[in-house]
Scaffold this active site. Structure first.
Site, short mmCIF file in Angstrom:
data_model
loop_
_atom_site.label_atom_id
_atom_site.label_comp_id
_atom_site.label_asym_id
_atom_site.label_seq_id
_atom_site.Cartn_x
_atom_site.Cartn_y
_atom_site.Cartn_z
CG ASN A 45 -1.68 1.22 1.39
OD1 ASN A 45 -1.83 2.01 0.40
ND2 ASN A 45 -2.32 1.50 2.73
CD1 TRP A 46 3.59 1.25 -2.99
CD2 TRP A 46 3.59 2.29 -4.85
NE1 TRP A 46 4.42 0.67 -3.89
CE2 TRP A 46 4.49 1.19 -4.89
CE3 TRP A 46 3.36 3.18 -5.74
CZ2 TRP A 46 5.11 1.16 -6.22
CZ3 TRP A 46 4.13 3.22 -6.93
CH2 TRP A 46 4.75 1.92 -7.20
CE LYS A 47 0.43 3.25 4.86
NZ LYS A 47 0.51 3.39 6.08
CG HIS A 132 -5.69 1.74 5.32
ND1 HIS A 132 -5.26 2.59 6.09
CD2 HIS A 132 -4.75 1.17 4.95
CE1 HIS A 132 -3.96 2.57 6.45
NE2 HIS A 132 -3.75 1.40 5.71
CD GLU A 134 -2.69 5.36 6.86
OE1 GLU A 134 -2.79 5.50 5.59
OE2 GLU A 134 -1.73 4.69 7.32
CD GLU A 204 -3.42 -2.91 7.16
OE1 GLU A 204 -2.51 -3.18 6.83
OE2 GLU A 204 -4.24 -1.83 6.92
N GLY A 210 2.75 1.63 10.71
CA GLY A 210 3.42 2.72 10.82
C GLY A 210 4.30 3.15 11.80
CB SER A 250 5.40 -2.22 11.45
OG SER A 250 4.64 -0.91 11.91
N GLY A 271 2.85 -1.25 4.10
CA GLY A 271 2.86 0.06 3.94
C GLY A 271 4.16 0.42 3.82
N GLY A 272 5.12 0.90 4.83
CA GLY A 272 6.22 1.33 4.55
C GLY A 272 7.33 0.68 3.66
#
Ligand code: PEP
Length: 295
Positions: A45-47, A132, A134, A204, A210, A250, A271-272
């Site tokens: 997930n590049w966000k 998600h 966010e 998640e 993150g 993470s 993500g990251g």
């Protein structure tokens, strides 16, 4: 065919499908991912990243190049910003799927900034994220809105990855299972059993996204097992056994192998680490520890 039992042989997920006959397996239980034919699913997930088309192109092609004949038999998807979808599709040469980070539940009309399922479908997208944390927390998306997105995605013939998970407070109050139950039941309301093959769940825990804090494999496994039990209650056991439940929060090259060894963890939403081709490449090429090998 001769079969040797060896402890802690590292093999790909595809190489470990029990087929019966004269084959022997150790007393170690195979993962239910394999038992129930769930293909592992690694997704990124590049966000709101990266910042340019050129960077997106380089990152997508770098990730695609980490998939080779020695890679496990996994589905891989990258959820990327809308503006990079076509660039990423052209960069990956069909080696992985490129998905959208979300859609508007409406078809057309006065929804400034909205992107519809038809729009992303028309440029080659099949997978779409919904729910998600966010989107829930920063953009105020409710369970009802997320359910409308899920229904729209499914009704338009696409596949949805529904994200669920509890906050730190909820985790500390031992409410992870209850929060997931509400989010699963409300998010999937109206989706029929025969449509579940186009649904994946990403558990998640918000406190692990993150933050560098990964849920231990045991914690993640226990919530995944609970989610599967909830799905069995909503549909039936057969349906629940076929749904892929990914872990997100993470995930790194260092944590992925232990997570993927858990019986109910069928993949990862990353993500990251999906912004680094080497890290995400290693996550795609996760290693599971198995106990049977053909010689
Ligand atoms: C995510 O955004 O879905 C996620 C899991 O992020 P990270 O891996 O950075 O925690």
């Amino acid at each position: 065919m001769k079969l040797a039992i060896a402890s802690f042989v590292v093999c790909s997920a595809a190489a470990f499908v029990p087929t019966g006959g004269d084959r022997q397996f150790s007393t170690t239980n195979p993962s239910t991912t394999e038992l129930y034919g769930r293909k592992p699913f690694i997704s990124g997930n590049w966000k709101l990243n990266p910042q340019t088309k050129e960077e997106a192109l380089t990152l997508a092609s770098g990730i695609a190049s980490s998939i080779n004949e020695n890679s496990p038999d996994v589905d891989v998807a990258l959820f990327v910003p809308y503006v990079f979808i076509e660039t990423a599709i052209s960069a990956v040469g069909g080696k992985l799927a490129v998905g959208a980070e979300g859609v508007c539940p409406h078809n057309s009309g006065a929804f400034t900034g909205g992107i519809s399922t038809s729009m992303v479908k028309s440029i080659g997208v099949n997978w779409v994220l919904a729910g998600h944390s966010e989107r829930r927390e920063i953009f105020g998306e409710t369970n009802d809105y997320i359910n409308a997105q899920c229904l729209k995605i499914i009704d338009d013939g696409m596949s949805v990855m529904l994200c669920i998970g509890e906050s730190l407070d909820e985790f500390e109050l031992d409410l992870a299972g209850s929060v997931c139950e509400v989010q699963l039941k409300k998010g999937l309301m109206g989706i029929r059993k025969e449509e579940l093959d186009r649904v994946a769940i990403a558990y998640e825990p918000i406190w692990a996204i993150g933050t560098g804090k990964v849920a231990t494999p045991e914690i993640a496994q226990s919530v995944h097992a609970k989610c599967r039990a909830i799905l069995a209650d909503m549909y039936d056991q057969e349906a629940a056994d076929e749904v892929r439940i990914l872990y997100g929060g993470s995930v790194t090259p260092e944590s992925v192998d232990d997570l993927m060894n858990q019986p109910d963890i069928d993949g990862a939403l990353v993500g990251g680490a999906s912004l680094d081709k080497d890290k995400f490449g290693r996550i795609i090429n996760f290693k599971t520890v198995k106990t049977a090998v053909h010689v």
